[in-house]
Scaffold this active site. Structure first.
Site, mmCIF file in Angstrom:
data_model
loop_
_atom_site.group_PDB
_atom_site.id
_atom_site.type_symbol
_atom_site.label_atom_id
_atom_site.label_comp_id
_atom_site.label_asym_id
_atom_site.label_seq_id
_atom_site.Cartn_x
_atom_site.Cartn_y
_atom_site.Cartn_z
ATOM 1 N N LYS A 13 103.290 111.809 23.043
ATOM 2 C CA LYS A 13 102.522 113.134 24.575
ATOM 3 C C LYS A 13 103.455 113.161 25.893
ATOM 4 O O LYS A 13 103.841 114.010 26.527
ATOM 5 C CB LYS A 13 101.389 112.372 25.055
ATOM 6 C CG LYS A 13 100.276 112.266 24.062
ATOM 7 C CD LYS A 13 98.755 111.569 24.427
ATOM 8 C CE LYS A 13 99.384 110.292 24.380
ATOM 9 N NZ LYS A 13 99.407 109.810 23.574
ATOM 10 N N ARG A 84 90.407 109.556 28.241
ATOM 11 C CA ARG A 84 91.297 108.619 26.326
ATOM 12 C C ARG A 84 89.672 108.556 25.931
ATOM 13 O O ARG A 84 88.987 108.134 24.907
ATOM 14 C CB ARG A 84 91.681 107.885 27.427
ATOM 15 C CG ARG A 84 92.929 108.105 26.879
ATOM 16 C CD ARG A 84 93.850 106.376 26.485
ATOM 17 N NE ARG A 84 94.977 107.172 27.210
ATOM 18 C CZ ARG A 84 96.349 106.671 26.835
ATOM 19 N NH1 ARG A 84 96.187 105.949 25.511
ATOM 20 N NH2 ARG A 84 97.117 106.452 27.287
ATOM 21 N N ARG A 123 110.906 103.474 18.572
ATOM 22 C CA ARG A 123 111.142 103.311 19.672
ATOM 23 C C ARG A 123 111.710 101.934 20.544
ATOM 24 O O ARG A 123 111.571 101.072 20.309
ATOM 25 C CB ARG A 123 109.812 103.924 20.430
ATOM 26 C CG ARG A 123 109.451 103.845 22.355
ATOM 27 C CD ARG A 123 108.777 104.368 23.214
ATOM 28 N NE ARG A 123 107.053 103.918 22.916
ATOM 29 C CZ ARG A 123 106.071 104.441 22.795
ATOM 30 N NH1 ARG A 123 106.157 104.957 23.447
ATOM 31 N NH2 ARG A 123 104.847 103.594 22.582
ATOM 32 N N ARG A 156 108.944 98.119 23.474
ATOM 33 C CA ARG A 156 107.988 98.008 24.255
ATOM 34 C C ARG A 156 107.092 96.996 23.719
ATOM 35 O O ARG A 156 106.579 96.736 23.249
ATOM 36 C CB ARG A 156 107.440 99.689 24.487
ATOM 37 C CG ARG A 156 106.156 100.338 26.072
ATOM 38 C CD ARG A 156 106.413 101.566 25.971
ATOM 39 N NE ARG A 156 104.602 101.417 26.256
ATOM 40 C CZ ARG A 156 104.178 102.881 25.731
ATOM 41 N NH1 ARG A 156 104.686 103.681 26.180
ATOM 42 N NH2 ARG A 156 103.013 102.362 25.242
ATOM 43 N N ARG A 167 95.834 100.100 19.058
ATOM 44 C CA ARG A 167 95.431 100.970 19.819
ATOM 45 C C ARG A 167 94.979 102.424 18.266
ATOM 46 O O ARG A 167 94.483 102.642 19.237
ATOM 47 C CB ARG A 167 97.178 100.897 20.197
ATOM 48 C CG ARG A 167 97.649 100.447 21.192
ATOM 49 C CD ARG A 167 99.373 100.523 21.737
ATOM 50 N NE ARG A 167 99.618 101.456 21.891
ATOM 51 C CZ ARG A 167 100.957 102.068 22.068
ATOM 52 N NH1 ARG A 167 101.555 101.033 21.158
ATOM 53 N NH2 ARG A 167 101.304 103.279 22.484
HETATM 54 P P1 AP5 Z 1 106.076 109.637 23.387
HETATM 55 O O1 AP5 Z 1 106.222 110.522 23.751
HETATM 56 O O2 AP5 Z 1 106.296 108.408 23.664
HETATM 57 O O3 AP5 Z 1 104.306 109.297 22.647
HETATM 58 P P2 AP5 Z 1 103.674 108.917 22.965
HETATM 59 O O4 AP5 Z 1 101.902 109.530 22.270
HETATM 60 O O5 AP5 Z 1 103.455 109.016 24.425
HETATM 61 O O6 AP5 Z 1 103.335 107.632 22.937
HETATM 62 P P3 AP5 Z 1 103.053 106.212 23.600
HETATM 63 O O7 AP5 Z 1 102.753 105.206 22.858
HETATM 64 O O8 AP5 Z 1 103.398 105.878 24.827
HETATM 65 O O9 AP5 Z 1 101.044 106.951 23.795
HETATM 66 P P4 AP5 Z 1 100.024 105.762 24.128
HETATM 67 O O10 AP5 Z 1 98.897 106.792 25.075
HETATM 68 O O11 AP5 Z 1 99.715 104.736 23.288
HETATM 69 O O12 AP5 Z 1 100.403 105.237 25.336
HETATM 70 P P5 AP5 Z 1 100.643 105.382 26.992
HETATM 71 O O13 AP5 Z 1 101.648 105.366 27.078
HETATM 72 O O14 AP5 Z 1 99.627 106.508 27.268
HETATM 73 O O15 AP5 Z 1 106.643 108.685 21.779
HETATM 74 C C1 AP5 Z 1 107.019 107.946 20.966
HETATM 75 C C2 AP5 Z 1 108.182 107.977 20.768
HETATM 76 O O16 AP5 Z 1 108.363 109.009 19.488
HETATM 77 C C3 AP5 Z 1 109.932 107.665 20.991
HETATM 78 O O17 AP5 Z 1 110.337 106.817 20.738
HETATM 79 C C4 AP5 Z 1 109.735 109.219 20.926
HETATM 80 O O18 AP5 Z 1 111.697 109.449 21.327
HETATM 81 C C5 AP5 Z 1 109.481 109.316 19.799
HETATM 82 N N1 AP5 Z 1 109.449 110.843 19.364
HETATM 83 C C6 AP5 Z 1 108.726 111.778 20.189
HETATM 84 N N2 AP5 Z 1 108.405 112.592 20.062
HETATM 85 C C7 AP5 Z 1 109.160 113.181 18.427
HETATM 86 C C8 AP5 Z 1 108.996 113.901 17.302
HETATM 87 N N3 AP5 Z 1 108.279 114.961 17.181
HETATM 88 N N4 AP5 Z 1 109.630 113.538 16.621
HETATM 89 C C9 AP5 Z 1 110.965 112.594 16.269
HETATM 90 N N5 AP5 Z 1 110.497 111.333 17.315
HETATM 91 C C10 AP5 Z 1 110.165 111.710 18.056
HETATM 92 O O19 AP5 Z 1 99.717 104.659 27.398
HETATM 93 C C11 AP5 Z 1 99.409 102.949 27.427
HETATM 94 C C12 AP5 Z 1 98.336 101.902 27.259
HETATM 95 O O20 AP5 Z 1 98.066 102.082 28.922
HETATM 96 C C13 AP5 Z 1 97.150 101.886 27.027
HETATM 97 O O21 AP5 Z 1 97.883 101.477 25.414
HETATM 98 C C14 AP5 Z 1 95.630 101.838 27.390
HETATM 99 O O22 AP5 Z 1 96.100 100.518 27.922
HETATM 100 C C15 AP5 Z 1 96.487 101.997 29.221
HETATM 101 N N6 AP5 Z 1 95.607 103.766 29.522
HETATM 102 C C16 AP5 Z 1 97.109 104.418 29.690
HETATM 103 N N7 AP5 Z 1 96.160 105.810 30.041
HETATM 104 C C17 AP5 Z 1 94.500 105.467 30.251
HETATM 105 C C18 AP5 Z 1 93.987 105.734 30.401
HETATM 106 N N8 AP5 Z 1 93.575 107.332 30.258
HETATM 107 N N9 AP5 Z 1 92.121 105.053 30.129
HETATM 108 C C19 AP5 Z 1 92.007 104.100 29.651
HETATM 109 N N10 AP5 Z 1 93.825 103.111 29.746
HETATM 110 C C20 AP5 Z 1 94.577 103.957 29.920
#
Ligand code: AP5
Length: 212
Positions: A13, A84, A123, A156, A167
């Site tokens: 994402k 979410r 990552r 991270r 997660r």
């Molecule tokens: P990346 O692009 O970072 O993937 P992502 O889907 O953004 O993964 P996240 O781990 O950031 O998502 P998440 O939803 O768990 O966490 P978030 O930060 O939103 O890619 C991941 C890795 O893969 C990277 O190393 C990248 O380089 C690599 N990669 C990407 N695409 C690739 C490809 N095609 N091929 C190869 N490699 C690739 O949220 C964190 C926390 O915040 C949550 O757990 C929660 O506690 C809180 N939070 C956030 N939003 C909310 C909400 N709406 N409600 C409640 N709590 C929330």
């Protein structure tokens, strides 16, 4: 154009939101990034959300809806990581309704569990400038060092194996129902996101361009 990016942890994402923001010249609102910045700043909000994030749990909806409403500044944007769950999806409809706008699309990045595990365990992030790397797929020029600012790269905090597991569980129970919600509204676009980042980006832009 305004759309949301849905998908499991590690589905890409953040990576795709960044590229799509540049491609379509759209504001990118990433909930995870916003919350991590608050934690880093040790703000009141940061102190409230830190424990939830470190445990891989969702931050309570009432906190999140205030954060989202505060960050939607224009009528065109990409929302990464929100909504979410169903309550957040309905709240988003209310927030946008007040602005007399609605979502155009919900782009769902579909990955399998193996892809998710590989991406998250590999990552590495820069604690200083927040640049994002992957030890195999997007490595820095010098191992363990940020290309942009030279700082030492870290895992991270929520990419530890036990937190990744939590997660994923939260994603399956809370996030999955959103597919049905947006399918019913005829806004859902499902993308196979297991491939390379450039391939995934091409698939998304092809679909979005075809629908505009
Ligand atoms: P990346 O692009 O970072 O993937 P992502 O889907 O953004 O993964 P996240 O781990 O950031 O998502 P998440 O939803 O768990 O966490 P978030 O930060 O939103 O890619 C991941 C890795 O893969 C990277 O190393 C990248 O380089 C690599 N990669 C990407 N695409 C690739 C490809 N095609 N091929 C190869 N490699 C690739 O949220 C964190 C926390 O915040 C949550 O757990 C929660 O506690 C809180 N939070 C956030 N939003 C909310 C909400 N709406 N409600 C409640 N709590 C929330």
């Amino acid at each position: 154009m305004r759309f949301i990016l849905l998908g499991a942890p590690g589905s890409g994402k953040g990576t795709q939101a960044k590229s799509l923001g540049e491609h379509y010249n759209l504001e990118r609102i990433s909930l995870g990034d916003i919350l991590r910045q608050e934690v880093k700043n040790e703000s009141e909000l940061g102190r409230k959300v830190k424990t939830y994030m470190e445990k891989g749990l969702l931050v309570p909806d009432e906190i999140i809806s205030l954060v989202v409403a505060k960050h939607i500044h224009s009528d065109d944007f990409i929302l990464d990581g929100y909504p979410r769950n169903l309550a957040q999806a309905k709240e988003l409809d209310v927030i946008l309704g007040k602005k007399k706008i609605s979502l155009d699309f919900a782009v769902y990045l579909e990955v399998n569990e193996e892809t998710m595990l590989k991406r998250l365990s590999g990552r590495r992030v820069c604690p200083h400038c927040d640049a994002n790397y992957h030890i195999e797929n997007m490595p820095p020029q010098k191992e363990g060092v940020c290309d942009l600012c030279g700082c030492k790269l870290l895992l991270r905090r929520d990419d530890k194996p036990e937190v990744i597991r939590k997660r994923w569980e939260v994603f399956v129970s809370e996030n999955m129902p959103l597919r049905g919600y947006y399918k019913e509204k005829q806004k859902l676009i499902v993308i196979d996101a297991n491939g390379e980042a450039s391939e995934v980006l091409q698939n998304i832009t092809d679909k979005l361009n075809g629908k505009q």
